[in-house]
Design a protein around this motif. Structure first.
Motif, PDB file in Angstrom:
ATOM      1  N   MET A  15       2.898  82.209  20.435  1.00  0.00           N
ATOM      2  CA  MET A  15       2.993  80.751  20.282  1.00  0.00           C
ATOM      3  C   MET A  15       4.256  80.376  19.501  1.00  0.00           C
ATOM      4  N   GLU A  16       4.565  81.191  18.482  1.00  0.00           N
ATOM      5  CA  GLU A  16       5.760  80.899  17.686  1.00  0.00           C
ATOM      6  C   GLU A  16       7.001  80.907  18.566  1.00  0.00           C
ATOM      7  N   ASP A  17       7.080  81.873  19.487  1.00  0.00           N
ATOM      8  CA  ASP A  17       8.203  81.939  20.421  1.00  0.00           C
ATOM      9  C   ASP A  17       8.316  80.681  21.270  1.00  0.00           C
ATOM     10  N   LEU A  18       7.199  80.232  21.788  1.00  0.00           N
ATOM     11  CA  LEU A  18       7.210  79.032  22.628  1.00  0.00           C
ATOM     12  C   LEU A  18       7.648  77.812  21.821  1.00  0.00           C
ATOM     13  N   LYS A  19       7.169  77.738  20.578  1.00  0.00           N
ATOM     14  CA  LYS A  19       7.607  76.633  19.711  1.00  0.00           C
ATOM     15  C   LYS A  19       9.118  76.667  19.505  1.00  0.00           C
ATOM     16  N   GLN A  20       9.631  77.856  19.234  1.00  0.00           N
ATOM     17  CA  GLN A  20      11.079  77.988  19.014  1.00  0.00           C
ATOM     18  C   GLN A  20      11.852  77.572  20.267  1.00  0.00           C
ATOM     19  N   SER A  58      12.363  71.214  14.534  1.00  0.00           N
ATOM     20  CA  SER A  58      12.170  72.661  14.399  1.00  0.00           C
ATOM     21  C   SER A  58      10.738  73.033  14.769  1.00  0.00           C
ATOM     22  N   ALA A  59      10.503  74.314  14.876  1.00  0.00           N
ATOM     23  CA  ALA A  59       9.175  74.817  15.251  1.00  0.00           C
ATOM     24  C   ALA A  59       8.098  74.296  14.308  1.00  0.00           C
ATOM     25  N   LEU A 106       7.566  75.941  30.408  1.00  0.00           N
ATOM     26  CA  LEU A 106       8.724  75.197  29.908  1.00  0.00           C
ATOM     27  C   LEU A 106       9.879  75.251  30.901  1.00  0.00           C
ATOM     28  N   PHE A 107      10.123  76.432  31.462  1.00  0.00           N
ATOM     29  CA  PHE A 107      11.219  76.604  32.408  1.00  0.00           C
ATOM     30  C   PHE A 107      11.109  75.607  33.554  1.00  0.00           C
ATOM     31  N   GLU A 108       9.899  75.492  34.128  1.00  0.00           N
ATOM     32  CA  GLU A 108       9.731  74.613  35.280  1.00  0.00           C
ATOM     33  C   GLU A 108       9.770  73.134  34.863  1.00  0.00           C
ATOM     34  N   ALA A 109       9.166  72.812  33.733  1.00  0.00           N
ATOM     35  CA  ALA A 109       9.189  71.419  33.258  1.00  0.00           C
ATOM     36  C   ALA A 109      10.630  70.973  33.006  1.00  0.00           C
ATOM     37  N   LYS A 110      11.411  71.869  32.423  1.00  0.00           N
ATOM     38  CA  LYS A 110      12.818  71.598  32.160  1.00  0.00           C
ATOM     39  C   LYS A 110      13.574  71.360  33.473  1.00  0.00           C
ATOM     40  N   ARG A 111      13.310  72.208  34.461  1.00  0.00           N
ATOM     41  CA  ARG A 111      13.987  72.034  35.755  1.00  0.00           C
ATOM     42  C   ARG A 111      13.630  70.671  36.353  1.00  0.00           C
ATOM     43  N   HIS A 112      12.372  70.294  36.225  1.00  0.00           N
ATOM     44  CA  HIS A 112      11.953  69.020  36.805  1.00  0.00           C
ATOM     45  C   HIS A 112      12.572  67.825  36.075  1.00  0.00           C
ATOM     46  N   LEU A 113      12.601  67.868  34.758  1.00  0.00           N
ATOM     47  CA  LEU A 113      13.183  66.740  34.027  1.00  0.00           C
ATOM     48  C   LEU A 113      14.684  66.631  34.305  1.00  0.00           C
ATOM     49  N   GLU A 114      15.386  67.766  34.296  1.00  0.00           N
ATOM     50  CA  GLU A 114      16.836  67.723  34.522  1.00  0.00           C
ATOM     51  C   GLU A 114      17.168  67.285  35.948  1.00  0.00           C
ATOM     52  N   THR A 115      16.329  67.688  36.889  1.00  0.00           N
ATOM     53  CA  THR A 115      16.501  67.236  38.273  1.00  0.00           C
ATOM     54  C   THR A 115      16.380  65.719  38.360  1.00  0.00           C
ATOM     55  N   ALA A 116      15.326  65.196  37.752  1.00  0.00           N
ATOM     56  CA  ALA A 116      15.103  63.750  37.798  1.00  0.00           C
ATOM     57  C   ALA A 116      16.244  62.992  37.121  1.00  0.00           C
ATOM     58  N   GLU A 117      16.624  63.422  35.935  1.00  0.00           N
ATOM     59  CA  GLU A 117      17.636  62.689  35.171  1.00  0.00           C
ATOM     60  C   GLU A 117      18.997  62.708  35.865  1.00  0.00           C
ATOM     61  N   TYR A 118      19.368  63.862  36.402  1.00  0.00           N
ATOM     62  CA  TYR A 118      20.634  63.989  37.138  1.00  0.00           C
ATOM     63  C   TYR A 118      20.648  63.015  38.318  1.00  0.00           C
ATOM     64  N   LEU A 119      19.546  62.993  39.058  1.00  0.00           N
ATOM     65  CA  LEU A 119      19.512  62.143  40.251  1.00  0.00           C
ATOM     66  C   LEU A 119      19.471  60.663  39.879  1.00  0.00           C
ATOM     67  N   PHE A 120      18.806  60.315  38.781  1.00  0.00           N
ATOM     68  CA  PHE A 120      18.830  58.917  38.341  1.00  0.00           C
ATOM     69  C   PHE A 120      20.267  58.485  38.045  1.00  0.00           C
ATOM     70  N   GLU A 121      21.033  59.373  37.421  1.00  0.00           N
ATOM     71  CA  GLU A 121      22.409  59.036  37.068  1.00  0.00           C
ATOM     72  C   GLU A 121      23.291  58.884  38.316  1.00  0.00           C
ATOM     73  N   VAL A 122      23.252  59.874  39.195  1.00  0.00           N
ATOM     74  CA  VAL A 122      24.083  59.821  40.403  1.00  0.00           C
ATOM     75  C   VAL A 122      23.742  58.569  41.205  1.00  0.00           C
ATOM     76  N   ASP A 123      22.453  58.369  41.394  1.00  0.00           N
ATOM     77  CA  ASP A 123      21.999  57.261  42.228  1.00  0.00           C
ATOM     78  C   ASP A 123      22.403  55.911  41.634  1.00  0.00           C
ATOM     79  N   TRP A 124      22.313  55.808  40.298  1.00  0.00           N
ATOM     80  CA  TRP A 124      22.723  54.553  39.649  1.00  0.00           C
ATOM     81  C   TRP A 124      24.220  54.329  39.807  1.00  0.00           C
ATOM     82  N   LYS A 125      25.005  55.386  39.560  1.00  0.00           N
ATOM     83  CA  LYS A 125      26.459  55.221  39.618  1.00  0.00           C
ATOM     84  C   LYS A 125      26.927  54.922  41.042  1.00  0.00           C
TER      85      LYS A 125
END
Lengths: 200, 200, 200, 200
Positions: C1-6, C52-53, C178-197
């Motif tokens: 758990m400590e690792d995941l927190k870090q 921090s953790a 975490l790996f997959e959640a991160k991929r999903h958030l970064e995918t969404a945010e990147y596309l929101f930016e491109v699409d807006w611009k």
């Protein structure tokens, strides 16, 4: 005090990284927790990319250098800090930014920036819901710090959130400690950016 | 001299981080404080993300490599540095950027970028108030550095602040030392960005 | 758990650097891999630049602090996390952002952000080609977390990708780790930016 | 080889910081200097914020994993790398980006991005003056890598600078070594940004 200097110096360098203090611009202060009549303020003309704890000096509530700092020049805008601490006696820290979006908002809005409906408005102390409309006042810039201090006193009622903009200059924000002042400045700057980008 | 090289190399890497020197572009120099006829200038073709003190070389006031550096190629634009040091003999450091907003301003403004009413204008040496209007000249780009040096000489009167833009190329700024040159470049670049975003 | 927190704390600080969590805003959680009824969630009011953790706490699936954390306040939006973990039982990590482009998209799109034809759409689990059109739903913001949780339950069918926007507030995204959640958030945010611009 | 892996891994992490590889997207390769039929390519699905030398694998010129890497999946777009190395046998390194401005340009320009008159065009090998007009071709995106490889072969004559865009996907750029490939990618990306901002 040394700890507080270190913490604020780190925030100053981080804000420089964001582009909020080009060249040697902007200034920052805090009051000594156990002696609030002493203001620790950034010296004049320091490159903010390398600001360190040694780049602070101490002034009194009139903005005059304490004896240990005789001959050292405080930031030109120290009088603004002094006036804000008098108007809001619970406030212990003042931050300043020259962010791009603060300047842009001040060129567009004659009197105030209106911010409405944003979740992040809750970053301003006392605001509990996004369902509000907040006015961040914009005051004309001047090199006459005495005159500007009087403006602040006269316009105190318009300071309903702990921040204002000087036109074509930048944002001042304050709080009861560094943590709160930081939250207020970042709240204001974030909202200035979102609001500008939505309208343009 | 080693200290000055280290300090400038650090600034170069920081400016690369800001996006001011894509690929291997841009160039930088300073004069030796105790021998100002020697110019320490960045070598040609170095990746600015990793620029180090070892990536400088020394040239004379004609831009020719000193004997210790025979065969090493200085930046192609070294002649611009030589000319600026002749035109402004007190100047000891020259910085260059290819920032996006410098290039954009140069594509919009045929003769000069006009900057008016900004607090940060005080970053230019000698300016004491925001109530001014400053013209940063824009000169056409060329690959003929001799011709461009002559342009600089002819147009010297238009260099009322220590900066100019080469069209679709970037900004040059200078000062009596690295600290001042840095303040001048950051002042110019910040104002180019604010001014562009306000108009678009 | 400590690792995941870090690991999550490091992601939180990196997202703050991107400007996705101004001031003390946003919140994050993961479930314990060997005891998924325990949710490790960010405490309320922490400055994300220094998260921090030690700034996590543990709550149950109703959002109540576990005994070891009695008296500690979890993030105000913990109920949203609880509801998402109930609706999508395989999900083990939830991330949140207040990015500028998420807020901008939510002010323009009443019901959903449509994203069509982008290669990066393949960042959402299960999407194998750019030749798709994806709807990221936009829900009205509220301070009533119980009401919002009910909205999520009623609108579950619209959650065809693992992300939604709260209006003028920000993005939630989740994943099986975490790996997959991160991929999903970064995918969404990147596309929101491109699409807006592209549209502005 | 270990050195080259370390150097490229560092570039990959730096490009992620710029926002050029959201989530796990993009891919990179180099050929072994003493055995150019061996391609060292990034593995599939690695988070680029933490890419390390251990995240490469080796394939042959057909894109098949070498025996030491049996069962490891190379990036889905490895066939593009193989084809480019065949079309341009002197090239030893290929970089890829999903930058926002690359995608925006590809949505606006059906056939190619035209770049004219910029000093930074000299970043492309062989270009000696800003007085040129360069066409960076834009090809339609596809999930069929065999088909796309054929497109590259048929359109080879349009590859007059070492870069192209896949529509709504991103930029590929290459060079005779990492240093040159990096210069080419940064040249292209910088010009895509400037050119987009000027037109919008």
């Amino acid at each position: 005090m040394e700890d507080l200097k270190q913490q604020l110096a780190q925030v100053i360098r981080a804000y420089h990284q964001k582009g909020w203090s080009p060249a040697t611009s902007t200034n920052y202060s805090f009051r000594l927790p156990d002696n609030p009549d002493v203001i620790v303020v950034s010296r004049s003309g320091i490159d903010k990319s390398q600001f360190s704890a040694a780049d602070f000096m101490e002034v009194d509530m009139q903005g005059l250098a304490l004896p240990a700092y005789e001959g050292v020049r405080p930031s030109a805008e120290t009088l603004i800090h002094c006036k804000l601490y008098r108007l809001f006696p619970d406030m212990m820290c003042i931050l300043h930014s020259h962010s791009v979006y603060s300047v842009l908002q001040s060129m567009k809005n004659a009197q105030a920036v209106e911010l409405r409906g944003y979740e992040v408005l809750k970053g301003f102390e006392g605001i509990k819901t996004h369902e509000v409309s907040v006015q961040v006042p914009v005051f004309d810039n001047t090199q006459d710090m005495t005159a500007f201090s009087e403006t602040l006193e006269q316009e105190k009622d318009r300071l309903t959130v702990p921040a204002f903009i000087m036109r074509q200059h930048g944002t001042y924000a304050w709080g009861r400690n560094l943590f709160e002042a930081k939250r207020h400045l970042e709240t204001a700057e974030y909202l200035f950016e979102v609001d500008w980008k939505f309208a343009h």
